[in-house]
Motif scaffolding. Sequence first.
Motif, short mmCIF file in Angstrom:
data_model
loop_
_atom_site.label_atom_id
_atom_site.label_comp_id
_atom_site.label_asym_id
_atom_site.label_seq_id
_atom_site.Cartn_x
_atom_site.Cartn_y
_atom_site.Cartn_z
N GLU A 146 4.20 -14.27 4.56
CA GLU A 146 4.05 -14.63 6.18
C GLU A 146 3.71 -13.29 6.77
O GLU A 146 3.05 -13.44 7.86
CB GLU A 146 5.33 -15.51 6.54
N GLU A 147 4.38 -12.32 6.43
CA GLU A 147 4.08 -10.98 7.22
C GLU A 147 3.98 -9.78 6.22
O GLU A 147 4.58 -10.01 5.07
CB GLU A 147 5.52 -10.73 8.12
N THR A 148 2.73 -8.95 6.60
CA THR A 148 2.61 -7.82 5.63
C THR A 148 2.82 -6.66 6.51
O THR A 148 2.46 -6.58 7.78
CB THR A 148 1.13 -8.12 5.15
N VAL A 149 3.43 -5.67 5.83
CA VAL A 149 3.70 -4.52 6.64
C VAL A 149 2.92 -3.29 5.90
O VAL A 149 3.05 -3.51 4.70
CB VAL A 149 5.24 -4.00 6.78
N ASP A 150 2.02 -2.83 6.44
CA ASP A 150 1.20 -1.57 5.94
C ASP A 150 2.00 -0.32 5.58
O ASP A 150 2.41 0.12 6.87
CB ASP A 150 -0.28 -1.51 6.86
N ALA A 151 2.34 -0.07 4.38
CA ALA A 151 2.87 1.23 4.20
C ALA A 151 1.95 2.25 3.69
O ALA A 151 2.56 3.26 2.83
CB ALA A 151 3.97 0.88 3.08
N SER A 152 0.86 2.08 4.01
CA SER A 152 -0.14 3.42 3.52
C SER A 152 0.38 4.64 3.83
O SER A 152 0.76 4.78 5.30
CB SER A 152 -1.44 3.19 4.04
N GLY A 153 0.42 5.72 3.09
CA GLY A 153 0.86 6.74 3.25
C GLY A 153 2.28 7.11 3.23
O GLY A 153 3.07 8.17 3.50
N LEU A 154 3.14 6.02 3.29
CA LEU A 154 4.80 6.19 3.28
C LEU A 154 5.30 5.67 1.90
O LEU A 154 4.78 5.51 1.12
CB LEU A 154 5.40 5.30 4.13
N LEU A 155 6.42 6.53 1.71
CA LEU A 155 7.37 6.13 0.71
C LEU A 155 8.16 4.97 0.89
O LEU A 155 8.41 4.74 1.88
CB LEU A 155 8.18 7.31 0.64
N VAL A 156 8.16 4.14 -0.14
CA VAL A 156 9.02 2.68 -0.10
C VAL A 156 10.12 3.11 -1.11
O VAL A 156 10.32 2.98 -2.19
CB VAL A 156 8.12 1.66 -0.58
N GLY A 178 0.81 -1.21 0.02
CA GLY A 178 -0.14 0.15 0.03
C GLY A 178 0.81 1.20 -0.10
O GLY A 178 0.34 2.32 0.35
N GLY A 179 2.05 1.21 0.13
CA GLY A 179 2.92 2.50 -0.04
C GLY A 179 3.13 2.78 -1.36
O GLY A 179 2.65 2.41 -2.67
N THR A 180 3.98 3.99 -1.46
CA THR A 180 4.18 4.66 -2.81
C THR A 180 5.88 4.34 -3.13
O THR A 180 6.69 4.70 -2.35
CB THR A 180 4.09 6.11 -3.02
N VAL A 181 6.11 3.28 -4.15
CA VAL A 181 7.31 3.14 -4.52
C VAL A 181 8.04 4.09 -5.10
O VAL A 181 7.68 4.67 -6.20
CB VAL A 181 7.23 1.89 -5.48
N VAL A 182 9.46 4.47 -4.65
CA VAL A 182 10.16 5.27 -5.36
C VAL A 182 11.37 4.81 -5.71
O VAL A 182 12.27 4.13 -5.23
CB VAL A 182 10.67 6.63 -4.48
N THR A 183 11.67 4.87 -7.25
CA THR A 183 13.00 4.45 -7.78
C THR A 183 13.71 5.57 -7.94
O THR A 183 13.43 6.59 -8.06
CB THR A 183 12.80 3.53 -8.88
N ALA A 184 14.90 5.14 -8.58
CA ALA A 184 15.79 6.44 -9.56
C ALA A 184 15.16 7.07 -10.55
O ALA A 184 15.52 8.11 -10.86
CB ALA A 184 17.04 5.74 -9.58
N THR A 185 14.04 6.55 -11.03
CA THR A 185 13.41 7.31 -12.19
C THR A 185 12.16 7.65 -12.13
O THR A 185 11.45 8.06 -12.89
CB THR A 185 13.82 6.42 -13.77
N ASP A 186 11.49 7.05 -10.98
CA ASP A 186 9.80 7.04 -11.02
C ASP A 186 9.19 6.77 -9.69
O ASP A 186 9.85 6.48 -8.89
CB ASP A 186 9.47 5.80 -11.88
N SER A 187 8.06 7.16 -9.56
CA SER A 187 7.38 6.90 -8.22
C SER A 187 5.87 6.27 -8.67
O SER A 187 5.13 7.00 -9.55
CB SER A 187 7.37 7.99 -7.37
N PHE A 188 5.38 5.32 -7.97
CA PHE A 188 4.08 4.74 -8.28
C PHE A 188 3.69 3.80 -6.96
O PHE A 188 4.48 3.19 -6.23
CB PHE A 188 4.24 3.78 -9.42
N GLU A 189 2.41 3.58 -7.17
CA GLU A 189 1.62 2.85 -6.11
C GLU A 189 2.17 1.25 -6.49
O GLU A 189 1.83 0.83 -7.51
CB GLU A 189 0.10 2.93 -5.97
N ALA A 190 2.70 0.71 -5.31
CA ALA A 190 2.98 -1.00 -5.66
C ALA A 190 3.07 -1.38 -4.53
O ALA A 190 3.78 -0.87 -3.46
CB ALA A 190 4.12 -0.94 -6.66
N ASP A 191 3.02 -2.72 -4.57
CA ASP A 191 3.40 -3.70 -3.36
C ASP A 191 4.66 -4.19 -3.57
O ASP A 191 5.18 -4.58 -4.80
CB ASP A 191 2.42 -4.81 -2.93
N VAL A 192 5.64 -4.46 -2.49
CA VAL A 192 6.96 -5.09 -2.81
C VAL A 192 6.86 -6.54 -1.97
O VAL A 192 6.71 -6.45 -0.64
CB VAL A 192 8.07 -4.17 -2.26
#
Length: 459
Positions: free
Chosen positions: A43-53, A9-23
Amino acid sequence: MAVDLRISGGTVVTATDSFEADVAVDDGRIVAVGDAGSVPDAEETVDASGLLVMPGMIDPHVHIEDHFSVDTYETGTGAAALGGITTYIDFAWQAWVGELSQYEEEGTLLEGIEEKREKGERAVVDYSVHGAITREDPDVLEELADVVDAGVTSFKMFTAYEIGLGNGFMNRVLERIADLDAVGVFHTEDPSVCDELTDQFKREGKGDPEWYPQSRPDYAEAMAAEDAVRMAREAGAKYYGIHTSCRKSADVLESFREDGSKVRAETCTHYLALDDSIYGEVGNQAMIAPPIRKPDDNEAMFEHLRRGSLDVVSTDHCGYMLEGKQVDNWWESTFGANSLQVSLPVVHDEAVNKRGFSYPWLVRVMSTNVAQTFGLPGKGTLDPGTDADIVLFDPGETYTITAADNASAADFSIYEGREVTGRVKRTFVRGELVADDGDVVGEPGHGQFVERDLPDWEV
Ligand code: URP
Ligand code: ZN
Ligand code: ZN
């Protein structure tokens, strides 16, 4: 089959882009990045809503557990974990004997690497070292190939202090570095200009820290940078300018880059976030070489970062105690200050919040470019197959920096009382949680020494 961890549920940020995705993470590596439906169960899920990943930050300029730092590998890497820094590059010293040194006899670079690897058995995050050449001893030229084989592919040389090398010897090292395709890392300040001015200020009793920046002027940094980068170009060696602090020096490096030489450079958090008025405020706490400069130099650092003629932001973290700063004259002070824990929030605040830099830019200068510059192919990205070094960052949380929160052994902060917006929430190193909402939760010993490749620089 379920994987180990999913960051959801977080916003993934890479060197070129940012987008909503799970990791998705399994066995310490990233295995998938994508829509919730396309990423495997975990087995474990971390909620990253509202956070940058973001990929874990990588700091290529850190001093730990030696003559430049009271931090141990446990306290230093703890501060790094809290700061979202999942790998740093420290220094392995060619032991020398002198006033600044803790060594009683001379040693080799390979011994210096062994010493840091032993200390690193208490590391919480991953680490590497640059070889630091401190003496004009031709034997070091013979040693460099073995050091590269040991996974240390960059070599710092100083033009200043008692460990400064002359141009002639630096030139010989650069030729060897070019043969090996390694990287020369340069601290550039013209020693005769700085030493003469320092002696003059001593004679004149100008011991107030506000005099300090004038004793190591910007042109002295630019002069030494010009010599070193010119020799690197003649030798065909890769050149990395460490702690670039001022417009004049950054302009010199940029001009050599345009000529097609293999030039890269960093500035540090404090050259972005602080100007020389800090010496009137906190005195020797901000005694750092090169000095913290004028507001125009701060802006020059941003201009160069914006057009890519500076590639990296590092900390030059030195964990010193107030005691070593509480002296009568600035020249009796220890040189350096801690910032591993606060660098990401401070740079985020200064660059993204105040000047409109993008999140991918932040990832580039504090992670991806560092990995690429220093031969860390498994780091600095969120690509499947790479190490699951991840920072979860809340871009909207505001807090006040205080040394009371320092995991570093250092007992002061040059950012004390500074309000920043943006906070590290969680840090993972190879899939393990090492920092959780302000607490270091990683086990000492989780951090590993990373053998680096010879980097491939596209000019
Ligand atoms: O003042 C500083 N930067 N101390 C650390 C040593 C160095 O030159 O990086
Ligand atoms: Zn330096
Ligand atoms: Zn340094």
